[in-house]
Structure formats: structure tokens, C-alpha cells
Enzyme design. Structure first.
Site, mmCIF file in Angstrom:
data_model
loop_
_atom_site.group_PDB
_atom_site.id
_atom_site.type_symbol
_atom_site.label_atom_id
_atom_site.label_comp_id
_atom_site.label_asym_id
_atom_site.label_seq_id
_atom_site.Cartn_x
_atom_site.Cartn_y
_atom_site.Cartn_z
ATOM 1 N N TYR A 144 -7.936 -11.299 -12.130
ATOM 2 C CA TYR A 144 -8.439 -12.558 -11.580
ATOM 3 C C TYR A 144 -9.877 -12.860 -12.003
ATOM 4 O O TYR A 144 -10.356 -13.983 -11.830
ATOM 5 C CB TYR A 144 -8.356 -12.544 -10.055
ATOM 6 N N LYS A 195 0.208 0.519 -13.609
ATOM 7 C CA LYS A 195 1.247 0.506 -14.647
ATOM 8 C C LYS A 195 0.717 1.276 -15.859
ATOM 9 O O LYS A 195 0.537 0.731 -16.949
ATOM 10 C CB LYS A 195 1.615 -0.930 -15.024
ATOM 11 N N ASP A 227 5.950 -1.506 -10.101
ATOM 12 C CA ASP A 227 7.298 -2.026 -9.879
ATOM 13 C C ASP A 227 8.112 -1.092 -8.998
ATOM 14 O O ASP A 227 8.846 -1.530 -8.107
ATOM 15 C CB ASP A 227 8.005 -2.312 -11.205
ATOM 16 N N ASP A 251 -2.320 -7.864 -4.549
ATOM 17 C CA ASP A 251 -1.959 -9.191 -4.073
ATOM 18 C C ASP A 251 -0.453 -9.282 -3.855
ATOM 19 O O ASP A 251 0.030 -9.749 -2.813
ATOM 20 C CB ASP A 251 -2.420 -10.229 -5.101
ATOM 21 N N ASP A 255 1.810 -8.770 0.088
ATOM 22 C CA ASP A 255 2.679 -9.823 0.622
ATOM 23 C C ASP A 255 4.114 -9.337 0.756
ATOM 24 O O ASP A 255 4.824 -9.706 1.700
ATOM 25 C CB ASP A 255 2.622 -11.060 -0.277
#
Length: 371
Positions: A144, A195, A227, A251, A255
Site C-alpha cells: 500500500y 508468501k 493462502d 488486510d 476480514d
């Protein structure tokens, strides 16, 4: 109040923010009155209300008050009105400005399933009942914020969007230390998520967290790909205690994990800066992770529990008042067990109570617990 009392800055914000902050302030005032906590409370405008009055989502004066505070309790930002603010005025102001100027890099999102709500999610009750974990998201670096970024047009007319995932050793180390320290105070299990199999930034993340583990030998460290972590959160979430991860993955995963509880209205958060070695103080902002919910704003339907639980986190992490934080969390547990619900966590055969009535119920239960 005494002159040297710690300072709390309250920023209700937009949408349902003022409604849930109003009920949380009742809990703040209860703690001050009944637990002997001297706290100087100030309140300021942030978001559209600030823009309407001052032409900016947050004034420099409010930012100065935020910097002078020992902790900030925030409601919500955003909504249709906020989106009408010109983007050159909106960008980098308000909440993002606070995070940047206070260097709030560690975002703590507790995911706790209260027993009475175990039937309220889309997963089986035996999967979620008893879940109690924290996702620690690095908040000021990564995809970001990385450069270069933008949208460009190539010579052949093709458009290309660019975002850059960048992390340095200090950025990884400081958030990982928070993760290890959190784990030491809980069940001593830390999952570091990245990752590393396909991303160099993930390789560096894994190497630096592994190196830092030597300073925390009492913590069990495991590495997991992002993942797989997403899958494991819905497969068997009770395996997790503390998860530390980067900005982008944090992020997404937070959620995903939020829905283990059945409602965003139950989830608080804390965003912490570094500890100042001279004062022992750290900048900190506390907020529910739900948004401004403009569709129900002003209707008395909002769930104030996440805002109250954010204040409990404030007591725990900014003032080391664990016993008082436990008291608030126990009051929430007991009120839910009594079948009192706002619309977002309503069970079969139950009738929703208003935002104010939920506030009443929490205060009544705090009175009972303190008696």
C-alpha cells in the site's frame, strides 16, 4: 480531574461513529467513577463533520491534540457525504494522517468468539466456539505504500497498473517483536504469515522473523503461507494464537477471520506505535473494525460492543489496566449470555435492542459485577 491525568482524545467521526462512541463514553466514565481512574477526556471532529465546519477532514489543531494524547478512541470514517470531499483534500487526511504522523505500524485485531454467539456464524459451532486469536498486521509499509506505484500507458497503448511490495529489516523486526511479545503474554504460539515461496519480500520476512526468534525462545514459532492461512482460519481457527503478517495479507486475513464471530460489530482493534524509551509511552489508536455503516446511521441500530471492547483494549495496552479490561469483556460476555442483542447478532426468536439499550445493559452489568 487532576492536571497531570493521562489524556484521552475521542474522535467520533462519521456515520454510526457518534452513536457507538456515545455508548463507549458511558463505559469510559463508569471506569473513571468506579475504578478510581483519573482521565482527562477531550473530543474533536474528524471526517465529514470536520470538513463541513473547517473545510478539511481534520484540522492541524485536532492533530496537535491527538499527538498530545496518551491514547485515541476513534469511531468511524467514511460514507457517501465523505466521498463528496474533493480527493485532493481528502487524500492523506483524517485517519490516514493520524496513522502516518504517529507512525502507528502495528495493527492488532483480536478475533474472539463469545460462547452465546457461536451459532451466529456460517461455520459449525464446534469450529468457532472458543476461538481467541489476534491478527497482527503491519500497517505502514508493504504494497500500500511501496514505490513505484501508479497507472501508466505503454507505447503500444496498453495500460499498466503498478504496485510495489517493499519491506526492510527494521520494518519487519519491529512488528515481529510486537508479535513475539503478544504471544509471550498469551499462549506462546506465533504464526508468521507470508508468501516466501513466490515473493522475495516474503523470503526476507521469513528470514528476519526466524532470526528474531532467538530472542524469544519460550515462544513456539511456525511459518505459514498466506493462502494456507486463509484456508486454516476457516478449517480449524483454534490452532492459532497470534498471527503476524504484512499489510496486504493482514488486510485480507483479518476480514476473513472477522466472520468467525458472525459480525464486524463485535470486533475491536488497536494500532500501536513504538515505545518511546525516554517516557515508556507509545502512540496508540483504538477503533472498532466496522465501518461507518451509513445505511443504519442515526437509526439506533448500531452495535456499540466493538467500540466498548476497543476501550477495553485501550485500558490493557496503553495503561496496563488488565483487570479493568477484563471487567468490561466479562460484562459483554454476560450481557450476550442474557440474550440481549442488537440486530447484527440477533438469534432465532430474539428481539433486537437499540444501541442505547445495549449501552444500558452493559452499564447495568458493570454495576452488578462491581457490587
Amino acid at each position: 480531574m487532576i492536571s497531570n491525568a493521562p489524556k484521552l482524545m475521542v474522535l467520533p467521526g462519521d456515520g454510526i461513529g457518534p452513536e457507538v462512541i456515545r455508548e463507549a463514553r458511558r463505559v469510559v466514565e463508569w471506569v473513571c467513577e468506579h475504578r478510581g481512574f483519573d482521565l482527562a477526556i477531550d473530543e474533536g471532529l474528524l471526517g465529514y463533520a470536520a470538513y463541513e465546519k473547517h473545510g478539511t477532514p481534520m484540522t492541524d489543531e485536532t492533530m496537535a491534540d491527538v499527538k498530545a494524547a496518551d491514547a485515541v478512541l476513534f469511531g468511524a470514517q467514511g460514507g457517501p457525504e465523505y466521498e463528496t470531499i474533493p480527493i485532493h483534500i481528502r487524500r492523506g487526511r483524517g485517519l490516514l494522517r493520524i496513522r502516518k504522523e504517529l507512525d502507528l505500524f502495528a495493527n492488532l485485531r483480536p478475533i474472539k468468539v463469545y460462547g452465546p454467539l457461536a451459532n451466529g456464524t456460517s461455520l459449525k459451532p464446534e469450529v468457532v466456539d472458543g476461538v481467541d486469536l489476534i491478527i497482527l498486521r503491519e500497517l505502514t509499509s508493504g504494497t500500500y505504500f511501496g514505490e513505484p506505484r501508479g497507472i501508466e500507458t505503454l507505447p503500444d497503448g496498453t495500460r499498466r497498473g503498478i504496485n510495489t511490495q517493499v519491506y526492510t529489516t527494521p520494518e519487519i523486526e519491529r512488528v515481529a517483536r510486537v508479535g513475539f511479545e503478544l504471544a509471550q503474554k498469551r499462549r506462546k504460539v506465533l504464526h508468521s504469515v507470508e508468501k516466501a515461496n513466490v515473493m522475495e519480500s516474503g523470503q526476507l520476512w521469513r528470514e528476519e522473523v526466524t532470526r528474531l526468534h532467538a530472542d524469544y525462545p519460550d515462544v513456539q514459532l511456525s511459518h505459514m503461507y498466506a493462502d494456507n492461512c486463509a484456508m486454516q482460519l476457516v478449517r480449524w481457527p483454534k490452532q492459532f494464537d497470534v498471527i503476524v503478517t504484512d499489510n496486504l495479507f493482514g488486510d485480507i486475513l483479518s476480514d476473513c477471520a472477522a466472520m468467525l464471530t458472525g459480525s464486524l460489530g463485535m470486533l475491536p482493534s488497536a494500532t500501536l506505535g513504538a515505545v518511546d524509551p525516554a517516557t515508556g509511552r507509545r502512540n496508540a489508536l483504538y477503533e472498532p473494525i466496522h465501518g461507518s455503516a451509513p445505511d443504519i446511521a442515526g437509526q439506533g441500530k448500531a452495535n456499540p460492543l466493538a467500540q466498548m471492547l476497543s476501550f477495553a483494549m485501550l485500558l490493557r495496552y496503553s495503561f496496563d489496566m488488565d483487570e479493568d479490561a477484563d471487567l468490561i469483556e466479562q460484562a459483554v460476555q454476560n450481557v450476550l449470555a442474557a440474550g440481549i442483542r442488537t440486530a447484527d447478532i440477533l438469534g432465532p426468536g430474539m428481539q433486537a435492542v437499540s444501541t442505547t439499550r445495549m449501552g444500558d445493559a452493559i452499564i447495568e452489568e458493570l454495576d452488578r459485577l462491581a457490587a
